[in-house]
Each structure stands twice: as C-alpha cells, then as structure tokens.
Scaffold this motif. Structure first.
Motif, PDB file in Angstrom:
ATOM      1  N   LEU A  64       0.840  -5.106  10.812  1.00 39.63           N
ATOM      2  CA  LEU A  64       1.208  -3.495  10.884  1.00 39.63           C
ATOM      3  C   LEU A  64      -0.043  -2.581  10.959  1.00 39.63           C
TER       4      LEU A  64
ATOM      5  N   PRO B  12       3.722   0.174   2.262  1.00 32.10           N
ATOM      6  CA  PRO B  12       5.168  -0.637   2.836  1.00 32.10           C
ATOM      7  C   PRO B  12       5.885  -1.423   1.904  1.00 32.10           C
TER       8      PRO B  12
ATOM      9  N   TRP C   6       3.919   1.447  11.325  1.00 28.29           N
ATOM     10  CA  TRP C   6       4.571   1.796  10.127  1.00 28.29           C
ATOM     11  C   TRP C   6       4.848   3.034   9.849  1.00 28.29           C
TER      12      TRP C   6
ATOM     13  N   ALA D 188      12.926  -1.148  10.467  1.00 32.23           N
ATOM     14  CA  ALA D 188      12.167  -1.655   9.436  1.00 32.23           C
ATOM     15  C   ALA D 188      12.970  -3.076   8.776  1.00 32.23           C
TER      16      ALA D 188
END
Length: 425
Positions: free
Chosen positions: A44, A59, A318, A337
C-alpha cells in the motif's frame, strides 16, 4: 527450475498466448509458478498517517509492505537545509511498521532546493526537486545518513519515482545511472542485505519504455536487485496490464535482468468518493470507477498481477483523495477496500496457477496450504450462467463480498465481473 529460466519460459508463454489472442481473441494462459503467495505481495501507499490536518488511522486491513511515496519523507523533507535533518515523520513510520509487522520500501529522491542542479526549476513538488543534485557527494551523504540511521529497520530502497516524467525527474539517464551507482555501492557498504530497486517509469505509452531502455543502455541495469515498474492502465480494464507486463519482461530480458524480481511499485485507478471529498488528482482520460467497478478492478488486478509474475503490488493508495480505498473524510471502507482484503484472504498462503481466459471468461487454479484445489472465476463481459465441470467436484463458492454459497456439481453459477472463489470437496 532456476529463476532466470523460469522467467524466460514465462515470457515466452505470455508472448505465444498474446499472439493467439490477437489472432482470434479466444484463449490466454498464464502461469505464476509453484510458490505460495506471501503477504508482502500486497503493498500500500499511505499518505495521511502523520498529516497535520487530514489524518487517517492505520489501515484496518491486512497487507505486507508499505511504500513511502507522497508520505513527506523524500530527501527535500529529510534534509531541508544542508546538514539539518528532520527524521521525525520517518521515525514515526518506522515504528508504526515495526508495530504492525509491515515492511517499508523507501524511495530515494527529490533533491532539496539547496542541493538541486536547477534550484529554480518547477516540478510536480517544490522548486528544484525534480533535478538531479548538483554535487553527487551531497547525494552520497544523504543515502549514507538515511541507511545508517535505519540499518536493520529499512531493507528496501528504490531510486526516485517515475523518472520518465519531467515533473518527477528532469535530468538525463546518464546522470541517473551515476546516482544509482553511488546509492547501490553506499547501501551495500552499510548493509549487504539491503535490496536496491531500479527507478520506475509509468504506464503503457510511447515515452516510458524507451526512457527505461536508454537508462539500461547507459549502464543502469548493473545497479538493481529488483526491477520496478508502475503498471498503470488507468484508462483500461485490469486485463490490459498483461500486455504491458510482457513488454517490460521483454525489455528487462534484453539487458540480462530476467532473473530479477519484478515489482509493481505503484498502480491504481480513479475511485469515486461518496463523502464529498474533491476528486482533483485524476488524469484526463482515466476511468472514474463507481463502487462495483472499483471492487472488481482491484480484485482482478491483484489476481492477474500475481499470475503474470509480479512479485509485489503496491496499491496507490489507501487514503488518496482521488484513488483511495477509503473515504478520506469519513474514513469508511469503500467496497474496493473490502475487495483488496478478500483477495488477500484468498491468495496468501496458497499457490496461484494457470490463469486461463476463454473469450470473456477467466479461471485460475488455486491450491491452498492443505493442497485443496480451488478456482477463481469471473467474466469481463456480461453475466454468464455457467455450469462447472463435474470433475471439479465443487461444494460451494464465495463471492467477493465474502458470502459463502452452497452448491453441487452440475448446478449453474452466475459469473459476473467480480471474481469468485469456487471450492471443491
């Protein structure tokens, strides 16, 4: 099979199947080998963990590696004045990565204005940032200082970012090769186990690959443990990556780099926001993906990237305002996601083999850690009512939203553009 031979064979397979596909648009086959997928395939970019105004939390999904681009830790931030260092953000990031057991990939680049060969030149960042440093000794000191401070904590360093774009790098290939040489030698002196990644170019256009080839011609191929590329096909569907992967493998093979790992150190699509966040960073001509398309694209890109032999895939990003997997202000997961996390659950610890396209339908063989044979399947066209072969002995399937459904051999399954996992007995 030795790694170099394996890549040569894979490149030949991709060439043959694309010739077939161009002839009758019927069948494409890919094979990614016999090794299980590791968590560090899933990377990411994260922008706002330490942002002063729009801060995002760590995250809440699984991934294995983190590329620190657009994270405010390039050279111009770390040494804004000669000899005056600010490691506050990078120290925070290193501690976060250690806590969450995530690897860091740190790009080296963007000259501070004081060190720039052209300090008044405009760039995509600050004045002078895209120019090569005026004095290579300042570059050497930057690389040495960073690598020494983070010895044993940061193991992966990448040279610059998207160097074929003048907004990111405005120098010549020969100058970049010298920076690569100095960085490579300096890093290996500090820690021989450090992995040095080649500079990236981006997309499938008339400029990127020729720029990279000239860099290799100038000698850049000698200073790379890993080959980086940004497999952006943001105006197309994920399957368009495959022809670009073949082109890159052909080029790297020409310069003796077939045995080196290939990493997609940046890639993504424009994903629409629902919380009112302005979508100001998209490039003209890019697809704007709504929720269902975005989750399908994320899943298919990750699956196909691995099947084509890409060893790491760093999703951008992200928490980006235009290409994010979350809503930047509400911090809610977008469906994209959830798709990223579902594909992680499907692939990590399993062996992905033999992805095959027949007309609009794709299927991939997947063997989990217990040796159970599963399949991934989707269509790139309209929904298909499909009856699985009796020899598959299927018992259930799982859709991209995580839902399990019981079935039996011979029962029809509706295939959509969202990959599903088909489970045998």
């Amino acid at each position: 099979m030795p790694t170099k031979i394996r890549w040569l064979v894979l490149g030949l397979i991709i060439l043959i199947v694309f010739q077939i596909a161009n002839a009758n648009s019927n069948t494409i086959k890919l094979s990614s080998g016999q090794q299980s997928v590791e968590s560090n395939y899933f990377g990411l970019h994260i922008h706002h963990l330490a942002h002063p105004t729009v801060k995002t939390p760590w995250p809440n999904l699984k991934f294995g590696t983190w590329r620190l681009w657009d994270a405010y830790v390039n050279w111009s931030y770390l040494e804004p004045k000669k000899g005056e260092w600010d490691f506050s953000k990078l120290d925070q990031y290193v501690e976060m990565a250690r806590t969450h057991k995530v690897e860091i990939l740190l790009p080296l680049g963007l000259s501070p204005r004081w060190a720039s060969a052209r300090p008044n030149e405009k760039s995509s960042y600050g004045l002078g940032n895209a120019a090569e440093p005026q004095d290579v000794d300042n570059w050497r000191n930057y690389v040495r200082t960073v690598a020494t401070r983070y010895k044993g904590q940061i193991h992966h360093y990448e040279l610059w970012n998207e160097v074929s774009s003048p907004g990111f790098y405005s120098g010549k290939q020969k100058q970049l090769v010298e920076l690569a040489r100095v960085a490579y030698i300096t890093l290996k002196e500090i820690d021989p186990t450090i992995v040095f990644i080649s500079p990236s170019v981006a997309g499938d256009n008339s400029h990127a690959l020729p720029w990279l080839e000239q860099y290799f011609k100038e000698g850049g191929h000698k200073y790379a443990d890993v080959v980086a590329y940004h497999f952006y096909v943001a105006d197309k569907e994920p399957e368009a990556m495959l022809s670009l992967v073949y082109k890159v493998k052909t080029l790297t093979g020409k310069y003796g780099l077939s045995g080196k790992p290939l990493w997609n150190t940046e890639s993504g699509w424009w994903i629409a926001n629902k919380d009112g966040t302005p979508e100001t960073g998209a490039v003209k001509g890019w697809k704007r993906l709504l929720s269902s398309d975005a989750e399908n694209f994320v899943a298919r890109a990750l699956i196909l990237g691995k099947s084509a032999g890409i060893e790491r895939f760093y999703w951008y990003a992200w928490d980006n305002g235009t290409m994010g997997l979350i809503e930047l202000h509400s911090k809610k997961f977008k469906p994209a996601a959830h798709a990223y996390q579902q594909v992680y659950a499907w692939l990590v610890g399993s062996v992905l083999q033999n992805c095959t396209q027949k007309q609009t339908m794709w299927t991939c063989d997947l063997f989990d850690a217990k040796g159970i044979h599963k399949r991934l399947a989707w269509t790139t066209g309209k929904d298909l009512m499909w009856i699985t072969p009796h020899t598959w002995h299927i018992s259930s399937y799982q859709t991209l939203d995580g839902q399990h459904h019981s079935t039996k051999p011979g029962s029809p399954i509706t295939l959509t553009q969202a990959p599903m996992l088909i489970i045998g007995r």
